[in-house]
Structures are given as structure tokens and as C-alpha cells.
Design a protein around this motif. Structure first.
Motif, mmCIF file in Angstrom:
data_model
loop_
_atom_site.group_PDB
_atom_site.id
_atom_site.type_symbol
_atom_site.label_atom_id
_atom_site.label_comp_id
_atom_site.label_asym_id
_atom_site.label_seq_id
_atom_site.Cartn_x
_atom_site.Cartn_y
_atom_site.Cartn_z
ATOM 1 N N ASP A 1 -2.944 42.261 33.695
ATOM 2 C CA ASP A 1 -2.641 42.439 35.119
ATOM 3 C C ASP A 1 -3.128 41.230 35.916
ATOM 4 O OD1 ASP A 1 -1.897 43.777 37.488
ATOM 5 O OD2 ASP A 1 -3.942 44.510 37.748
ATOM 6 N N LEU A 2 -4.310 40.785 35.562
ATOM 7 C CA LEU A 2 -4.880 39.609 36.226
ATOM 8 C C LEU A 2 -3.994 38.382 36.006
ATOM 9 C CD1 LEU A 2 -7.615 39.151 37.718
ATOM 10 C CD2 LEU A 2 -8.481 38.220 35.565
ATOM 11 N N ALA A 3 -3.565 38.202 34.760
ATOM 12 C CA ALA A 3 -2.709 37.051 34.445
ATOM 13 C C ALA A 3 -1.380 37.151 35.194
ATOM 14 C CB ALA A 3 -2.455 36.978 32.929
ATOM 15 N N ARG A 4 -0.908 38.349 35.366
ATOM 16 C CA ARG A 4 0.335 38.533 36.143
ATOM 17 C C ARG A 4 0.110 38.134 37.597
ATOM 18 N NH1 ARG A 4 2.671 44.312 35.649
ATOM 19 N NH2 ARG A 4 0.507 44.726 36.193
ATOM 20 N N GLN A 5 -1.028 38.548 38.126
ATOM 21 C CA GLN A 5 -1.315 38.164 39.515
ATOM 22 C C GLN A 5 -1.417 36.651 39.665
ATOM 23 O OE1 GLN A 5 -4.712 40.393 41.041
ATOM 24 N NE2 GLN A 5 -4.035 42.198 39.889
ATOM 25 N N GLU A 6 -2.003 36.006 38.677
ATOM 26 C CA GLU A 6 -2.181 34.552 38.744
ATOM 27 C C GLU A 6 -0.858 33.793 38.639
ATOM 28 O OE1 GLU A 6 -4.981 32.676 39.135
ATOM 29 O OE2 GLU A 6 -6.108 34.536 39.525
ATOM 30 N N THR A 7 0.088 34.356 37.884
ATOM 31 C CA THR A 7 1.298 33.575 37.562
ATOM 32 C C THR A 7 2.580 34.198 38.099
ATOM 33 O OG1 THR A 7 1.554 34.849 35.517
ATOM 34 C CG2 THR A 7 0.307 32.773 35.372
ATOM 35 N N GLY A 8 2.544 35.474 38.423
ATOM 36 C CA GLY A 8 3.783 36.142 38.812
ATOM 37 C C GLY A 8 4.649 36.553 37.648
ATOM 38 N N LEU A 9 4.216 36.268 36.422
ATOM 39 C CA LEU A 9 5.018 36.656 35.256
ATOM 40 C C LEU A 9 4.890 38.156 35.002
ATOM 41 C CD1 LEU A 9 4.255 33.920 32.541
ATOM 42 C CD2 LEU A 9 6.271 34.089 34.025
ATOM 43 N N PRO A 10 6.005 38.850 34.821
ATOM 44 C CA PRO A 10 5.897 40.245 34.385
ATOM 45 C C PRO A 10 5.346 40.298 32.970
ATOM 46 C CG PRO A 10 8.199 39.550 34.397
ATOM 47 C CD PRO A 10 7.402 38.423 35.009
ATOM 48 N N ILE A 11 4.777 41.430 32.571
ATOM 49 C CA ILE A 11 4.132 41.507 31.260
ATOM 50 C C ILE A 11 4.788 42.553 30.364
ATOM 51 C CG2 ILE A 11 1.919 40.612 32.003
ATOM 52 C CD1 ILE A 11 0.850 43.356 32.341
ATOM 53 N N VAL A 12 4.860 42.193 29.097
ATOM 54 C CA VAL A 12 5.319 43.117 28.063
ATOM 55 C C VAL A 12 4.159 43.343 27.109
ATOM 56 C CG1 VAL A 12 6.353 41.229 26.685
ATOM 57 C CG2 VAL A 12 7.033 43.595 26.262
ATOM 58 N N THR A 13 3.882 44.603 26.803
ATOM 59 C CA THR A 13 2.758 44.901 25.905
ATOM 60 C C THR A 13 3.055 46.180 25.146
ATOM 61 O OG1 THR A 13 0.328 44.900 25.786
ATOM 62 C CG2 THR A 13 1.319 46.271 27.494
ATOM 63 N N GLU A 14 2.443 46.273 23.976
ATOM 64 C CA GLU A 14 2.798 47.344 23.057
ATOM 65 C C GLU A 14 2.071 48.647 23.371
ATOM 66 O OE1 GLU A 14 2.618 46.111 18.988
ATOM 67 O OE2 GLU A 14 3.113 48.112 18.205
ATOM 68 N N VAL A 15 2.765 49.753 23.096
ATOM 69 C CA VAL A 15 2.114 51.060 23.150
ATOM 70 C C VAL A 15 2.307 51.700 21.782
ATOM 71 C CG1 VAL A 15 4.166 52.168 24.174
ATOM 72 C CG2 VAL A 15 1.929 53.270 24.368
ATOM 73 N N VAL A 16 1.225 52.281 21.230
ATOM 74 C CA VAL A 16 1.307 52.789 19.860
ATOM 75 C C VAL A 16 1.098 54.294 19.772
ATOM 76 C CG1 VAL A 16 0.591 50.607 18.844
ATOM 77 C CG2 VAL A 16 -1.130 52.321 19.398
ATOM 78 N N ASN A 17 0.600 54.895 20.841
ATOM 79 C CA ASN A 17 0.289 56.319 20.806
ATOM 80 C C ASN A 17 0.988 56.982 21.993
ATOM 81 O OD1 ASN A 17 -0.917 58.858 20.875
ATOM 82 N ND2 ASN A 17 -2.911 58.075 20.197
ATOM 83 N N PRO A 18 1.735 58.054 21.748
ATOM 84 C CA PRO A 18 2.398 58.718 22.869
ATOM 85 C C PRO A 18 1.410 59.037 23.995
ATOM 86 C CG PRO A 18 3.118 59.691 20.792
ATOM 87 C CD PRO A 18 2.053 58.698 20.457
ATOM 88 N N ARG A 19 0.192 59.333 23.601
ATOM 89 C CA ARG A 19 -0.845 59.673 24.587
ATOM 90 C C ARG A 19 -1.077 58.553 25.601
ATOM 91 N NH1 ARG A 19 -6.532 59.284 22.057
ATOM 92 N NH2 ARG A 19 -5.920 57.133 22.472
ATOM 93 N N ASP A 20 -0.875 57.297 25.152
ATOM 94 C CA ASP A 20 -1.192 56.141 25.997
ATOM 95 C C ASP A 20 -0.019 55.656 26.827
ATOM 96 O OD1 ASP A 20 -3.731 56.154 24.822
ATOM 97 O OD2 ASP A 20 -3.088 54.800 23.220
ATOM 98 N N VAL A 21 1.128 56.311 26.718
ATOM 99 C CA VAL A 21 2.314 55.794 27.405
ATOM 100 C C VAL A 21 2.069 55.679 28.909
ATOM 101 C CG1 VAL A 21 4.685 56.373 28.084
ATOM 102 C CG2 VAL A 21 3.997 56.477 25.668
#
Lengths: 345, 345, 345, 345
Positions: free
Chosen positions: C153-173
């Protein structure tokens, strides 16, 4: 063949495909489906193999074969299991489980005669041994060639065991056939059609190994090459297929045994030595093969694996082979197979 | 080689392995690890391939090769990329991207001459066409044999294009070499070592296709068979490997291009027709191949794929080929390759 | 569906199969072939998947599906390519080639912000970075979890780049969706249907990676799980399949790109880092992917690969990434794609 | 780990690698080879998995692991075979061969109770039945969920057979554990590490199926996830791997049985139903599995396969199952396994 048309094709395109089917000697039957048409082409497609080209016609999505492309190898043509005489009194495909054993390569008179005597004592009915070796590296031992064949002949005289040995070059078929009782086609030559055709004209049984990446259908087509030239004495051999797994040299496709027994009348042998690549895995794969219904085994045995010119790590020592045979006999009985003459080492 | 010992083996076993290493001409270096010993065997293992048999010694868990087993094919022996002259003025491995094109099988004079003219006009530098066809089924069209070679010769005379054609039997090498400029070894013969050795003694370039289940290391060993016999004009060809995926005939291993360029100096060609099996996928795979750094392409082109004797579904029509070449030229430029004489259809 | 009967079955058996087809809501059409009957079952089989069980009926040899089993993912339902908005102003599937880049794992604020700035400068439009890491070994670094999401989130704020990241557990969606612009499903979870269903109910785009042993048809069925729950923003990603070849970590199935573009309207991305496992192979596979027609790339970039917590050997350094992007831009132009804002490092 | 350096690297590069090895807590041992240096890194690499990143250092060609990366699953930590209590009086891994049988999916009270009684009569010791079904298509039957669990409970009350059933979502672990005696992880979830970790905290045995593209080493790492969380009752299950062969649904990797028995102390079960996909192949694969040394089998049995909601073609009918069990008992005896209570149908 079933010709699947694309969605929303014109009646003209369906007509054109139907006419082409008819011009190739088949009868088209159109089924109008909910979202697309499907055309059945009735006729014996096995002799021609030409319908696949319809896939290039406008409006065709795909061509799906229905019949198996082999004939002489099939159960449909020959419903009963074939019994193949490997040598006088040695018949595979019947009640007796035939075990072939011996070293990967013939290395010396002492080595091959000693091994022949040992495997015979333990119950083997055929001696294996390579004289022409197809090796991945040009710098590896390439076999003793005719000298090796002569040593095999000697071992046969000493023991009475018929010999199976590989031929890799169509040029050598005649030479190898002079010495060998059974000619082996290795996995790398399963689609060496020039070699297969020559073997089809021979009056000797052929042990045809499955290739590392050969589907069962392709494998039976390779057998068909030999059969269609007139030689009906073909024995199949599953020896492991190439997969992603590296714990074993290849992956023994054990279910190929019942699949082959269902689709073909030809006898089926298992080669657990090449399949696994590790001697300690060989006995359990021998037992599994027999339990799965195979007609025979081909097993590598070497007096001193640690000095073998090739494939040492997958070779059983004579005593290990003899122990395996004793237990194998009991599995064979449950599988309703006989395994006579099994002795100690 | 690295010899990994089992846990808790005796000092005698480590000694025995070390002595055996020494007796084979290598120098053992023992590393005492936390849970097991590891022995490095120093020496040039490529010429002998004998250390693997140590795996049969007591106490040894596995033998791990360190060096690549090929020499002449390697970048270590020949650091610069090889440029192979396919015919006078046609050099592969340099700045020019070489496109070979033509039908799967030679079927008639009209077919081959027409196709030769069309692919030449579009920018192909070599004509391909099969006269000896290795077919999965014995009932499929097996090629026109010498008659086909004569038609290829005719097409060459008409167009000036050198010809590449397959040889499948060592016996036919001399015959095929009389007509062909470049001899092709098909995927099924990549480990037909008898054939490779004969080609190694020839003074003609060889296009060696990768087998469907051949690792890159094994593939380079097959090239080594040709090179070690004296013929240095070997061109490699990635044509798809066998995987579980059925949407394509095989899976084009595009990363084999940079891997091969890293490990060997030999030129690398892509065959997108056999890899994909579907004409509509061929152009994008041509572009991908060039972007990945290949030195050439071999593409199937047929005037009327729907009547082709073999491989119709994967053949481009001449107009499709010409369109592809126009776009290919632009990709080639970015890849710093030239593609001269590209014309329309 | 096509139901292929065995040879010589009785009329009663054909009748029984026909009746069962009818009772399941389909219309049977019998074709009497030369050696066997074939029954076409007309109806929309995709919604039910029940005809396969006919294979257990007496006289049936096999059941051959004709229709593709997916709907919403298909070109038949949605003929035009979908454009998926990944974030405001970042659209994939249109003219712009979208490059996503960043480290395998988020390791520290400095690492992720520095990398984000570097890849943005070089032309990346999305930042990748793993916070929940599915690792083969329980003893390997498992990711920074929510702390990692905060750093993204911090890196997104610094650069404006949207982020893609993995989710592995339905609980964490829900948790991951709070931070991420795009949720990634990794190769190991391609058939984690519980996870897919939850993502299907989300209002965020999903990057769905193909599994190592997932056929293209199965892959599209996994996409269908997400689509059928209502989320139409699915992006596909070919990342290498598992084969016998060990020179690369997996085998990049480059022809999956045109195959997918033909069968589905969903955008397709290539992941050359996981596919090859070696940084030096990544640039050429990026070029090949674009030449093959992909809509985007996802590339691993790490400031110091030799200290990376995971996947160092396959990560480009920022300067290597910037060089790659400069050349990529030129390939993209030939492929009729734009790649704006490409800068040096 | 063995770090193989490139040819002709500088002494500085070798030094840098050695220092990095030391800084990571290992001891470097340099072997100067004929053409390159090799560095052994001594230390317990299993707990950290960090040395692979050395591959990114200048001068390093590759990093070769020596130790197996799992601990608790290994024979080195636990030399004797583990016996796992599945339910009171039902122990796997000892003398008794444990057969688990039942339908793919629970469909109704009548179906599951009838099947349970039939398989019990024939000698099964555990009832299988799916309530949560991971299906390739979102349009296929997804299982009866908790209702299915209740029916399994009922069948257990009627027969006394403990039940094994699959869990697919970490969220459902608690629910499934309330009903099941043994929790099954399906092939698609073999690397669903979130699920594995939760099962590791449970006090119930886990049947962990191998994935279709999981190497044996990766498979044991997945078992390690469960073991390392504290649950030592893990049973392995080979259920076929994905290969190029299409005659069977998957390829049963029968040699995985002796390989696993060699590398791990955990019990090993075979699932011939999913491996082959065809009921007529199941009995011979059961026999082969037992001959190869497996500790148990899991077999699909359905009263009327032609109406099964899932996997009908691979399900045995009760009478076929009973026949198989009678013959299996005899193979089991040769394999020194007991199979009590085998009755007719």
C-alpha cells in the motif's frame, strides 16, 4: 470419423464437407445439433487415413476419429490372445510366465556365460544381452557388436537358453537374425519404421519395446508395421514412459498391461529395470507386473553391477535375482501363471 | 561427478569408493558433511561415462553429474555462434533469418513446383518437402521416395532454392544426399544413432530435429554424434515436445531457443507447423520464435491443405504464408535479423 | 456428446442407451456404421455434465464430448475480446500492453518502494509483490502477510502503481481485497474452487494463473467458476507447464497464447519468470510472448536477487528490466500494441 | 548444497561465494576441478532453504541440492514404518492391508447405506464418500455438503465402518472433522498449504493424495506441512500422475510405492479408480498395488455406476468389488499382508 462443424456455418459449407466425404468413399450422416452440426462419416477409415485433412475445409472445427487405426494388432480382428513361440518349447502368451534375464551389455565370455548359468538356475527361460547398444553419448561404450553376438551364441550353447538381443540398424537385421532367437527393438527405435518393416519380413519373433513418449495407440501402430509385413510373432514390452518425475529413470506405466490386454491379442512383457533405473525397485515392480497380468518380464542381471559397462545401477546381482524369482513364483500362482524350474542361486 | 554417500556409512565404505574413483582415473575429494559424506571426483568425465556405476557400491546414495556430457556441441569448446552454409550463399546462424518452407510431402510435379515458386516469391530461402515419410500408420501415404527426390530436384532447378528433405534409413543416406542440399533427421530418429553416425561422415549440412521426449541435454548428445564423426554443419530444430496438453499437437518449447543459444554454438530453427498442428497458430509462433532469438524457421505450405496427403491441417496456404512473411520481416528487424526479398503472394 | 458403441452389440443395448439419453433430456441420433453404431446426443450438455456416466452402460465403448464445457469464458458467448479495467486508467485487453513487475516477495519497505519506483520508471503499469507465499517447504519464508500488504500500500502511495498480490486462503480474501487492486490466484490454487467462488463474488479483477498440469480446457473451466459467480474481470496468465525438461523450471507454453485468444475473450498475460526460473531467459520470453499476441506480462524484479527471500535466480535486476522494456517497446509496436512511458533505469 | 562455478571464473568470485556461504551459516569446501571449481556448503540446509539464491551471484553456474528437504517425513528421522490408527482397531501401516471403499459422491441415504453394507461384507475396513466435491466444472454436481456428512454418519452407525471424506476449504475443516474419522486432501489441494496447516493442528488422521503433477519430493514436503504442525497421523495416496497417455485418465505411478516406502515411514495407499478412470482396469491395479508393497487401497464402488452423479465409469459394482477382494486376499498373503473378513457379495 465425426466431423464437428463450427457454430453458425452455412448450409453450403455443410454440403461441401458432405460431398468431400462422399468423394473419399464414405457416407456422410448429418446430425443437426442445438448449436452446431456434426457429420458422421461411415466407412472403414483405417485403410486410408485421409479424413483428417477435412479439418482444413471452411466451417470445420475438428475431426474426431472413432475407430482405432490398427487392425491386425486389434482384438477385433483376433479376439483370442496370441501365443508366440520364442524358441522351441518356449511359448509366451499362454499359461507360463516367461522371464528373460541377463546383462544390459555383453562384456566378456566369462560375464555372459556366468550370468546365463545363474539366471537359468533361477528360472529364466530366455537370456538377454546387448551387442549393439544405442547409447545417448557417442563417448559411451557402444557394444561388442558381432563379437558380442558370438558370445551370446556361446552362452546359448552352454545353457540352452534362447537369446534376445537388440538390433538398431536395418542393415544389421540379417546379421543379428543369424545369431538371435528373438530380435529386440529398443524404445528409441519404436518408430524406426524402416527397421520395423524389415523385421516384418523376418521369420523370427520380435520384442518391440514401447518408446518413452509413445501412446498406446501409436505403439500398436508400430506393432502393426511388423504384422502387416507378414511377421505375426510380435511381443510388446512396457519399459517406462517419460514423465516429470525424477525419482525413477522413467515411470512404469503399469496400467498399460490391462489396457494392452484389452486392445490387442499380442503378449505383453514388463521391463522394470529400464523403467525404474534402480535395482532395489526392480523386485517389487516384477511382482506388480505379474499381478497386473503381464505375460513375461525382462530383467537386467549382472554379476558385478559396480563394474558394468552400462546400466549397472539398475542391474540385480544373481543372488538378488534368484530371491526375486522365488517370491515371484508365488505371485505368479495367484495370477494363474506357472513359473517352472525356479531354483536358488 | 559428486558421489553422495548414505548417512552413517563406515569409513571402509568411503575408502572403497575413493579407491574405485582413483582406479577409474579420477581424483577423489571427500567433504565431511553434517549428516553424510560427499565425494567429488575430479577429472574429465565426458570421455568415459563410467562413474555412474558407482551407484551400485555399498554406501552410495546417488551420483550427481556436474559437467555437461557433450563437448563439440558446447559453447565451452566453441564460444562463438557457428554459421552453417546450407548452400552457396545461404548461411544460417548469422544476420540473416533463414526461412525454409514447402509441403509436408512431395505429391506431384505441379504441387511442388507451384509451392516452390510461391514460397520463393514470399521470401523463403530453402524449399522443404518430404519424399520418405515416417508415418505412424503403415496404411498412410509413405512418400514418393526417389520419385519425390527427382521432383524436388526439378523444383530446385525452377527456382534456385536449395532443398531440405528427410532421410529415415541409413541405407538411403547416399541416395538422399545425391539430391538434397540439406538432410533432415526427423523427431522420431533423433536417437537413431546408426543414422546419425552416417550423417556425421557426410559433407552436407544436417537439420536435426529434437525428439518429442528428448531433453535438451540428450538432444545435444545426438548432435554430438554427428559432430564427432567430422561433420560440423549441424542445425538444430525445436519442433514441439510431448506434454499432457491436447489443444496443440505438441507443445512448442520456445524457451529451448535461448537455452540452446546459451549452451551450444549451433544454429537453432523453429518448426511451428509440427509443434502446433494447426495452421492458424503457425504465424504467431513464427513471430514468437524470431523474437526469442531463433536463426530460422521451417514452415509447412501447401497449395490446397484440404487435399494434402499428410499434415494438411497444419499447412499454410501460399497467400497466408506470404502475409506471415511480411509481418515476420518487421519482427526480424527488431530482433536484429535481416529477411531479404520478402514479397507478396 | 457422441456415444460410441462396441462392435456387435445387440439392438436392445442400443435401445437402452437411446432411452437413457432421452430420459436425460437429449435427443438420440443413431448412425449405423460399418463395424459399429454411433449415437449422437443432441442437447446442451454444458449445463449438466451427466452423459459421461453412459460409459458404464452395457455395450458402450466410450463417450466423446463435442462441445466445449465452458460458456461465459467462451468466444461463442462473447465474441469480442474483453477489456478489463485493472485500476482507474489501467486497462488490459486493449491496445496497451500492460507490464506488471516487482519482487516475488515483499521483504521490507525499502525493497518494495525502491523496486516500485524502478519498475515504474521503466514502464511497468502494475506493481507485483507477494505477501502470502505458498512455498513448497514449510521451512521456507512464508511471506510477511498483512505487514506485507501494508508495505505494498505504501509503495502504491509512493508511485501510484496499482498492486497485484496473491491470496491463498479463502479466509483472507476480504483482507487482501482491502489492500490489493488485483487479486492473484497462484498456479497451485487454479483448482481451489472454494477460493475461486469467493473471488467470483468480489468486485475486483482477478489474475488467474494456469496450473502446472492444467489443460487449457480445465483452465477455462476454472475461469468459469469466477465468471459464473458474477465477477467478469478475469485475466488469464500462462506461467509454464510441467514437462520432462529440466533445463527450465517449467516449460512456457507459448502456443497457449493464440489458443486462448481463439477460445476465450479474456485477456492473456505471460509470466516468463516462473516459467523459466532463470533471469537470463526472461527477456527473450517477454519478447516472444508479445510477438505471440499476449496482452501483458508479469515479471519478477528484485534489487539484489542474490539476497532475495524467494525466487532470486529468476528475478531481473532493475537495470536489466529497464533494458528489456526498451527492446520490448519495439516488439510491441510490430505487434500493434502500445507501451507508453518506457524509460531507462 | 553443491555450488558449481562457471569455467574460468576469477578467484575473487570464488571468494565472494565462499564468504556468502559462510555468512549464511555454512562451511564452504572448495574442490578445484579440471575445468571448473565446485564448492560444497556444509550445514543443515533443510531448515532454511536460502542457498538457492546463490545462483544469482557472479560466476555461479548452478546450485545442486544434496540433502532431501524434508525431515519429519523422512526415514532418516524415523527409520521404522509408522502405523497410523485410523479409528479404534483400524491400523494402517502394519500387517493388515486396509481397503477403503465407497462411492465417489454421497447421493442419498439408500445409496450410501447400501454401499457401506456391501463393501463391509466384502472386506472393506473404511467407508469412503464425498460430501464436498471439487469438480472441474462449476456446472457439475458439487456434493451434498453437510447433508452428505450426516448420511455418512448414518452409514457408519449402520455398519461400524469409520469414514474418510474430503475437505476442500480450510473453513470447513472443523465441520468435516466433527463427522469424519479420516480427513482426505484431494489431489488438487496437495499444495493448498493453508488447508494443510489447519489439518496439522487436528487430532484426526489425514489421507493426503498426491497431486497430478507433484514430484515425490514435493509430495513429501506437503506431508511435512501437516507433520510439522504436530499431526503425525498422515497417510499417503498415489492416485495417478498426469502424462501424455490418454488411454487412462491418469498414469498410476506404481513405482512410487517402493520409492515412498524407501524415503518415508508414512503408510502408502493406492487409488486405482482415479488413476485409471475405467472400472475394468481397477482390479488388476489393486493387485499390482498390493504386490508392489502398498499398505492399503481406496476404491470407488457404486451400486449403479450408470446413474452416478460423478465418476461412474471408474466405479466398481458391489459384486465386482467382492470378486476383486477374494482374489486380492490371495495376493495379499504372498505380500505378507492380512486381509480379514473377506466375503462374497
Amino acid at each position: 470419423m465425426i466431423i464437428v462443424m463450427k457454430q453458425k456455418v452455412s448450409a453450403e459449407q455443410v454440403d461441401a464437407v458432405s460431398q468431400r466425404i462422399r468423394s473419399l468413399g464414405y457416407e456422410p450422416h448429418i446430425i443437426h445439433g442445438e448449436s452446431r452440426d456434426v457429420i458422421g462419416a461411415v466407412g472403414d477409415e483405417r485403410g486410408k487415413m485421409v479424413l483428417q485433412s477435412l479439418e482444413s475445409m471452411a466451417g470445420v472445427e475438428k475431426v474426431v476419429p472413432i475407430l482405432k487405426p490398427y487392425k491386425l494388432a486389434s482384438r477385433e480382428v483376433c479376439p483370442e490372445p496370441s501365443q508366440v513361440e520364442l524358441a522351441p518349447g518356449v511359448v509366451i502368451g499362454g499359461a507360463e510366465l516367461i522371464v528373460m534375464a541377463g546383462p544390459c551389455s555383453v562384456e566378456s565370455e566369462e560375464q555372459i556365460v556366468f550370468t546365463a548359468q545363474a539366471v537359468k538356475r533361477a528360472g529364466a527361460r530366455v537370456l538377454r544381452g546387448g551387442a549393439f547398444k544405442p547409447r545417448t553419448s557417442p563417448y559411451s561404450f557402444q557394444g561388442m557388436e558381432e563379437e558380442g553376438l558370438k558370445l551370446l551364441d556361446l552362452a546359448r550353447q552352454e545353457t540352452g537358453l534362447p537369446i534376445v538381443t537388440e538390433v538398431v540398424n536395418p542393415r544389421d537385421v540379417e546379421l543379428v537374425a543369424r545369431y538371435a532367437d528373438i530380435l529386440q527393438v529398443g524404445a528409441r527405435n519404436v518408430q524406426n519404421f524402416a527397421l520395423l518393416k524389415m523385421l516384418g519380413q523376418l521369420d523370427k519373433p520380435v520384442l518391440l519395446k514401447r518408446g518413452m513418449a509413445t501412446t498406446i495407440q501409436e505403439y500398436l501402430m508400430s506393432a502393426e508395421y511388423i504384422l502387416s509385413e507378414g511377421n505375426r510373432r510380435v511381443v510388446l514390452c512396457e519399459r517406462g514412459i517419460r514423465t516429470f518425475e525424477t525419482a525413477t529413470r522413467n515411470t512404469l506405466d503399469i496400467s498399460a498391461v490391462p489396457v494392452l490386454k484389452e486392445q490387442t491379442h499380442l503378449p505383453v512383457v514388463i521391463d522394470p529395470s529400464h523403467a525404474t533405473g534402480h535395482a532395489q525397485l526392480v523386485p517389487s515392480m516384477c511382482y506388480a507386473g505379474v499381478a497386473a497380468g503381464c505375460d513375461g518380464l525382462i530383467v537386467e542381471v549382472h554379476p558385478t553391477p559396480e563394474t558394468a559397462a552400462s546400466d549397472g545401477p539398475q542391474s540385480l546381482r544373481p543372488a538378488e535375482f534368484a530371491d526375486m524369482m522365488l517370491k515371484l513364483k508365488r505371485f505368479a500362482e495367484v495370477a494363474e501363471r506357472t513359473l517352472p524350474q525356479v531354483g536358488g542361486c
